[in-house]
Design an enzyme around this catalytic site. Sequence first.
Site, PDB file in Angstrom:
ATOM      1  N   SER A 183       0.829  -1.198   0.000  1.00  0.00           N
ATOM      2  CA  SER A 183       0.000   0.000   0.000  1.00  0.00           C
ATOM      3  C   SER A 183       0.876   1.266   0.000  1.00  0.00           C
ATOM      4  O   SER A 183       1.710   1.435  -0.881  1.00  0.00           O
ATOM      5  CB  SER A 183      -0.975  -0.056   1.176  1.00  0.00           C
ATOM      6  N   ASP A 289      -9.687  -5.059  -4.853  1.00  0.00           N
ATOM      7  CA  ASP A 289      -9.144  -3.808  -4.306  1.00  0.00           C
ATOM      8  C   ASP A 289      -9.617  -2.623  -5.149  1.00  0.00           C
ATOM      9  O   ASP A 289      -9.648  -2.716  -6.380  1.00  0.00           O
ATOM     10  CB  ASP A 289      -7.613  -3.916  -4.361  1.00  0.00           C
ATOM     11  N   HIS A 319      -7.746  -5.364  -0.545  1.00  0.00           N
ATOM     12  CA  HIS A 319      -6.564  -4.622  -0.130  1.00  0.00           C
ATOM     13  C   HIS A 319      -6.034  -5.152   1.205  1.00  0.00           C
ATOM     14  O   HIS A 319      -6.795  -5.358   2.151  1.00  0.00           O
ATOM     15  CB  HIS A 319      -6.928  -3.139   0.006  1.00  0.00           C
TER      16      HIS A 319
END
Length: 347
Positions: A183, A289, A319
Amino acid sequence: MGSRGMAAISLDPRLSLQMGKNLYQNGVVVEKVEGLIRVYNDGHVERPAIVPNVPCTVALELGVTVKDVVIEKYSNLWARFYVPSCPAGKLPLLVYFHGGGFCVGSAAWNCYHGFLADLASKAGCLIMSVNYRLAPENRLPAAYEDGFNAVMWVKNQALNGAGEQKWWLSRCNLSSLFLTGDSAGANIAYNVATRLGSSDTTFLKPLSLKGTILIQPFFGGEARTGSENHSTQPPNSALTLSASDTYWRLSLPLGANRDHPCCNPLANGSTKLRTLQLPPTMVCISDTDILKDRNLQFCTAMANAGKRLETVIYKGVGHAFQVLQNSDLSQPRTKEMISHIRAFITQ
């Protein structure tokens, strides 16, 4: 692996009430991501302890030695090292940056502690998990500076043969360095890699950057993608569109929009990909995601720019599945991810 889950991300209302009793009494909340961060109009920032921090001494039963090391006292930059007892001999070094939208998260979060110990053990690598400064107190590029300084610290330890760090340095294959993260951490890894790539090839010696591993990289842009607009997120999703927008407002330089190069590497004015010196890159994308389409656009642009690239899509998971363990498919997909990373760093 399920024990390291972060199920509390989907807030239990009782927890909200509990947290409410200890709330900061002054000012008005101007930005928040539910349960993770509240920013007040006077600049005060609260990060409720929704995810436990664990000391490096927490037992892992994986044959992995874990220790915390201070890198730079002035900026409170430190890292957690994971050194597996086997395989014997010298191992690749993964410099890892945690996720959290640049605004939350820690190298001490229990979900990262579990995932990275597992990764070190099963992929056969040393891991240095960097605890970088967070926004909004330290907006970008502060996290990039910390990432770069962490790599420079490794270089200096290698040059000095520092006795204090011998316990991990003696196990480290200095010519096999990888930058990785998930991320926001993947965004940091990418930006540190581009900075290193713009330097003279001898700059990193005795280290050699062999690759980057970008797990669900947190990029953005003013124009929405299909998955940002239409990907329906479950209640325990790690990243919704509103949370993503909030993280960017809190982390980008003041006055910047989402086409700033920190957010959108493909935007006009960002350094053209073709001119960047980048090592082989592996991009791990999650099927459900909101970042899926943006990650795919990035991969297409990288391939068109002639970069060496591997793309892996993990079906049926969202995610940060590998740290949250928030669905039935998380565990098997995490095993797949670890085996893909192992193959990438040993090829």
